[in-house]
Design an enzyme around this catalytic site. Structure first.
Site, PDB file in Angstrom:
ATOM      1  N   GLU A 432      -0.134   5.625   0.789  1.00  0.00           N
ATOM      2  CA  GLU A 432      -0.482   5.781   2.206  1.00  0.00           C
ATOM      3  C   GLU A 432       0.718   6.088   3.094  1.00  0.00           C
ATOM      4  O   GLU A 432       1.033   5.344   4.011  1.00  0.00           O
ATOM      5  CB  GLU A 432      -1.236   4.534   2.691  1.00  0.00           C
ATOM      6  CG  GLU A 432      -2.526   4.384   1.911  1.00  0.00           C
ATOM      7  CD  GLU A 432      -3.475   3.328   2.451  1.00  0.00           C
ATOM      8  OE1 GLU A 432      -4.683   3.592   2.501  1.00  0.00           O
ATOM      9  OE2 GLU A 432      -3.010   2.245   2.819  1.00  0.00           O
ATOM     10  N   GLU A 502      -7.832   3.986  -6.052  1.00  0.00           N
ATOM     11  CA  GLU A 502      -8.498   2.767  -5.604  1.00  0.00           C
ATOM     12  C   GLU A 502      -9.981   3.074  -5.508  1.00  0.00           C
ATOM     13  O   GLU A 502     -10.371   4.125  -4.985  1.00  0.00           O
ATOM     14  CB  GLU A 502      -7.976   2.312  -4.232  1.00  0.00           C
ATOM     15  CG  GLU A 502      -6.514   1.917  -4.264  1.00  0.00           C
ATOM     16  CD  GLU A 502      -5.932   1.586  -2.895  1.00  0.00           C
ATOM     17  OE1 GLU A 502      -6.682   1.197  -1.985  1.00  0.00           O
ATOM     18  OE2 GLU A 502      -4.701   1.751  -2.749  1.00  0.00           O
TER      19      GLU A 502
HETATM   20  C1  GAL Z   1      -6.259   1.150   0.778  1.00  0.00           C
HETATM   21  C2  GAL Z   1      -4.838   0.702   0.612  1.00  0.00           C
HETATM   22  C3  GAL Z   1      -4.718  -0.691   0.103  1.00  0.00           C
HETATM   23  C4  GAL Z   1      -5.640  -1.588   0.852  1.00  0.00           C
HETATM   24  C5  GAL Z   1      -7.045  -1.105   0.685  1.00  0.00           C
HETATM   25  C6  GAL Z   1      -8.036  -1.899   1.468  1.00  0.00           C
HETATM   26  O1  GAL Z   1      -6.363   2.032   1.801  1.00  0.00           O
HETATM   27  O2  GAL Z   1      -4.115   1.559  -0.217  1.00  0.00           O
HETATM   28  O3  GAL Z   1      -3.402  -1.103   0.239  1.00  0.00           O
HETATM   29  O4  GAL Z   1      -5.313  -1.551   2.192  1.00  0.00           O
HETATM   30  O5  GAL Z   1      -7.162   0.187   1.165  1.00  0.00           O
HETATM   31  O6  GAL Z   1      -8.074  -3.216   1.121  1.00  0.00           O
HETATM   32 MG    MG Z   2      -2.102   0.595   3.756  1.00  0.00          MG
END
Ligand code: GAL
Ligand code: MG
Length: 975
Positions: A432, A502
């Protein structure tokens, strides 16, 4: 230059300064044989780096001071920085820890090179020894080494001082979604080498058995002495000198007299390749010799032979398109904040292995070095991520030349440290941080230095996953709806493997649709998996009376995800901070004490090595692994009958190659179609031997097939028995109930319901406070019909209950008419409350763990039994929990076997616990909940799936509860 001169450089507001006098990163492991400086250090906390000194106290090293009751407490923010200053600036109030201790430098180190290693310091480290400036380092998640030879005297004590500044230019690129802490988070070591030493060792071990070991050699005393040489042995087998390499170097005059390089090589015959399923490791010992043959230095490595490559749109490990069943993991501990021991990390990875994960993304920074040793040993693929996240100021920083050195520094040092681990299959440039020239610079460095592994970076593969961006070889979106991933894979435009960095956000009661997601991944070429967000719920154990972290010695870990009395799991806002992001920090598949959440069983089943199918009378066992057979597993058959029986039989597993299947005979005679009820066949699969991550007999998966469906022609029981009694409000009067059955359309909002906006809508509709109005009561023979109406913001809901006395109980047929506007509610069903003392639930349905309509693949149908208190899942922020899906019937009983029995007309969602939905919704933490003496029972004809709307797609349409007509029926009996 004295201490003040180092401070005068103000390195905390100088992004160009990534370090000063820090030694180059390398892969030589110096942990064994070093002097540990861990323990209690003198400590003081200054209000700013240049603030006046105060009182000395003591602090733990390693440890963050934010967890040691120093007045500077943990703070949680997701995207936003906790201060307003823009990069590279920092606030004037900038807590700064000064650590100091005296160290006896061993007399036998005379004439040796003496090196200090600080495992990790957050966020800027300034080192002084004996009052002299020694060095500066940044990157809160990588070690820094400094040469102390010139500033200490063997045999004398030395004073080591660390000044650790909390906020810096680096904080702007360490803006990960986690607690802000400060201090020294990993061990501090002192070690000595010969002046002639191994400066680095690089191991290349492809799966064909070739082994190449490159060594860099230095001499601090000056030009390298004549005649030094390197030897290496792999499991005792000597490697050969690469003379061709030596000749070329000499010919090209590439190597000067102060720069030594040696390459050794061998070929291992019949090599046992390393994969996450078969983590075969070989021991490599590298030795640096002086001209007389004596050993000047040595380095030990564990080598795994394996290949990683991208072919077309597939990521291949040893030639196989492996599915990546990953989890994102932070270095986290509920008592220490960030400091984790080898035992902690092993326990983390053991849990992941036991629940079917085969990969870890080190979100969002290089983890403790031991983690990679454990991943090599236990068998997990690793995406190693650099410590770069500039989330709040991502766009400005990605192209800011002042931050260019930091990007390259952080990525290259990670690669230099970790390059020899077979577990690492992909480098990640960070998280990010938008996408800019700084990323391409870092990627360029990696491509040249380590051409053996692909690179991924979500920011570079975001806009169009097919884009040929320099910085990412993998399309690694986050939380992309699975339909979009499938569409991309089918578009003909896919150029890169698609592995979500993710997906499936595990906040609270979540992770709906995991099974559907995986069905799509497995059936769509080009899709290869992803990493669940995330492993940990980052709740910090907090004492409720004074609001302090319980700290390292914290008593109050209780197991089962709950805290001991007087404690709670703190989340954002619980330490008095005004800028915070609340419970968004609690979004893991395990509780802060590492208790697995129910989603883990769902994942375990989806990822299971063995699957069962039963098709047209043919039973097949499938091997879902990529590299091995089923020899390491044992199994047992369970035949589950609707009559309440479970029959067991041994299940010898057939020989099945990876990816293959074999027909097996039915272990029991096929049930007669006309038999009284449905029949299920479960294969309980366990480990046949002790594994590094599981003792013999550990359950691995429990695949299940249905052998016979329930008979459909059961006629309703005829009315009989004593008349039904209603009170003046036309509510059922029953000896086992303290609160009569009523309509329920609401649940205590889950985190997904809250953040997805559903909870607000339900509240606006008034579903959380339904008021019942009786419209009509009439008797039809022995039946009583009650019609009531509930006003909602989207129109009235009509609810009918028909009570019929049947043998030993009452049949209750219900229907609810939801107006068209009420098109997405939490549940449609019945709620009632029981007398106290009914503390055990026995049920026939899915279980034994919690399950919901869109998270029920891993919960086999069976005859289950649990104490009521064990049914409840203590998600950090209280919310709907403890449900069981597909329940056909249950009893709720007291120790003397009295109680009640419920039979559902059709499998439904049932929950039994001590709290009303409004009790759960009103509480922010569990210590606020007061259990009711009886049970609160919900029987739902329809229950909204969980989805993942707290970050990612909402519940898919098929799991929503629509408006219109809902009918259900159940029978209540006294035991
Ligand atoms: C993503 C991020 C993580 C965390 C997650 C939400 O955007 O990379 O670090 O923030 O979302 O829990
Ligand atoms: Mg973040």
């Amino acid at each position: 230059m004295g201490r003040d001169h180092l401070l005068a450089l103000r390195p905390w507001e100088s992004p160009e300064t990534t370090s000063w006098q820090r030694l180059p990163m390398n892969a030589v492991d110096r942990r064994s044989g070093a002097l540990s400086l861990d323990g209690s250090w003198h400590f003081q906390l200054l209000p700013s780096p240049t603030g006046a000194s105060g009182e000395w106290t003591l602090a733990d090293v390693p440890g963050v001071w934010t967890m040691q009751s120093r007045g500077d407490l943990p703070q949680y923010t997701n995207v936003r920085m906790p201060f307003a200053d823009v990069p590279p600036h920092t606030p004037a109030a900038n807590p700064t820890g000064v650590y100091e201790r005296s160290v006896d430098i061993p007399a036998e180190w005379a004439g040796r090179r003496i090196v200090l290693q600080v495992g990790a310091a957050e966020s800027v480290l300034l080192v002084h020894v004996n009052g002299r400036p020694v060095g500066i380092s940044k990157d809160s998640h990588l070690a820094a080494e400094f040469d102390l030879t010139a500033v200490v005297r063997p045999g004398d004590p030395a004073t080591v001082r660390f000044t650790v500044v909390k906020w810096s230019d680096a904080s702007h690129i360490e803006d990960q979604d986690q607690w802000w802490h400060a201090g020294i988070t990993r061990s501090v070591l002192l070690y000595a080498t010969d002046p002639l030493y191994l400066a680095d060792v690089t191991v290349r071990a492809p799966r064909d058995g070739r082994l190449l070991v490159d060594c860099k050699v230095r001499d601090t005393a000056g030009p390298l002495p004549e005649g030094w040489y390197v030897t290496a042995a792999l499991d005792g087998q000597l490697l050969a000198q690469d003379t061709e390499f030596d000749r070329l170097n000499a010919e090209d005059m590439r190597v000067s007299d102060f720069y030594g390089e040696a390459r050794l090589r061998t070929v291992v015959r019949d090599v046992r390749p390393w994969t996450a399923e078969t983590p075969e490791l070989y021991e490599l010992a590298v030795r640096l010799h002086r001209a007389d043959g004596s050993i000047a230095d040595s380095s030990h490595h564990r080598v795994g032979f394996r290949d990683v490559e991208i072919v077309g749109r597939d990521l291949l490990v040893n030639g196989e398109r492996v599915f990546i069943r990953g989890a994102n993991r932070h270095d986290f501990h509920p008592l220490t904040g960030r400091t984790v021991t080898a035992d902690d990390m092993r326990a983390d990875l053991v849990v992941l292995k036991r629940f079917g994960f085969n990969a870890v993304r080190t979100a969002h920074y290089p983890n403790d070095p031991t983690l990679y040793d454990l991943a090599d040993e236990l068998g997990l693929y690793v995406v190693d991520e650099a410590n770069i996240e500039s989330h709040d100021h991502a766009h400005e920083i990605a192209d800011d030349p002042r931050y260019l050195p930091a990007f390259v520094d952080r990525v290259s040092r990670m690669v230099l440290r970790d390059k020899n681990h077979p577990s690492i299959i992909v480098w990640s440039l960070g998280n990010e941080s938008d996408y800019g020239a700084n990323h391409d610079a870092a990627a360029g460095w990696v491509r040249r230095h380590d051409p053996t592994r692909p690179i991924q970076y979500e920011g570079a593969a975001k806009i169009d996953w097919a884009d040929e961006q320099l910085a990412s070889d993998i399309a690694c979106p986050m939380y992309a709806p699975i339909e979009e991933c499938v569409a991309h894979a089918l578009s003909g435009r896919q150029t890169k493997p698609l592995i979500q960095c993710e997906y499936s956000h595990a906040m609270g009661n979540s992770n709906g649709t995991l099974a559907d997601t995986w069905a799509a991944i497995e059936s769509t070429p080009g899709l290869q998996g992803g990493f669940i967000w995330e492993f940990w719920d980052h709740g910090i154990l907090q004492r409720v009376n004074d609001g302090r972290p319980a700290g390292r010695g914290g008593v109050g870990l209780y197991g089962n995800g709950v805290t001991a009395p007087g404690h709670r799991w703190a989340y954002g806002g619980d330490f008095g901070e005004t800028i915070h992001d609340g419970a968004f920090i609690a979004d893991g598949v395990v509780f802060p004490d590492r208790t697995p959440k129910p989603v883990m069983y769902e994942h375990r089943e989806i990822a299971g090595p063995v699957r069962l199918t039963y098709d047209e009378g043919v039973l097949r066992i499938h091997n879902r692994q990529h590299f091995r057979g089923l020899e390491w597993l044992a199994a047992e058959w369970l035949l589950v009958g609707a009559d309440g029986t479970t029959r067991r039989a041994p299940a010898p597993l057939p020989e099945v190659p990876p990816g293959g299947s074999a027909e097996v005979p039915l272990p029991f005679p096929p049930p007669e179609p006309s038999a009284a009820g449905e029949t299920w066949l479960t294969l309980r699969v366990t480990t046949a031997d002790d594994e590094a991550w599981a003792p013999l007999g550990t359950e691995v998966c429990v695949p299940q097939v249905r052998l016979a469906a329930a008979a459909t022609d059961t006629a309703p029981e005829a009315a009989t028995g004593p008349a039904v009694t209603l009170d003046e409000d036309a509510l059922l009067v029953h000896p086992s109930l303290t609160s009569a059955p009523r309509l329920s359309l609401w649940r205590a909002p889950t985190d997904n319901d809250e953040l997805g906006g559903m909870a607000a809508r339900w509240h606006d509709w008034g579903l959380d406070a339904l008021v019942r109005k009786v419209v009509d009561v009439r008797e039809e023979g022995s039946r009583v019909v009650v019609l009531s109406e509930y006003a909602t913001g989207a129109g009235p809901v009509r609810h009918e209950q028909v009570f019929t006395p049947v043998s030993g109980g009452i049949r209750i047929e219900e229907s609810a008419e939801l107006p068209a506007g009420l098109d997405d509610v939490a549940r449609v069903g019945t709620v009632f409350e029981t007398v106290p003392g009914l503390d055990v639930l026995d049920w026939y349905g899915q279980g034994p763990w919690e399950s919901y309509p869109d998270r029920s693949t891993g919960a086999p149908v069976g005859h289950h039994s649990l104490p009521v208190d064990a049914l409840f899942t203590p998600y950090l922020r209280p919310q709907e929990s403890g449900g069981r899906h597909g329940v056909r019937r249950f009893t709720l009983s007291a120790p003397d076997a009295t109680g009640l029995a419920v039979e559902l007309g059709a499998p439904g969602q049932v929950s039994v616990n001590r709290y009303r939905a409004e009790d759960l919704a009103a509480a922010t933490h569990h210590d606020e909940l007061v259990p009711r003496p009886g049970c609160v029972v919900h029987l739902d004809a329809a229950h909204r799936g969980l989805g993942t709307a707290s970050c990612g797609p909402d519940t898919s349409a098929g799991y929503l509860v629509p408006s219109g007509s809902h009918r259900w029926e159940w029978t209540l009996r006294v035991l």
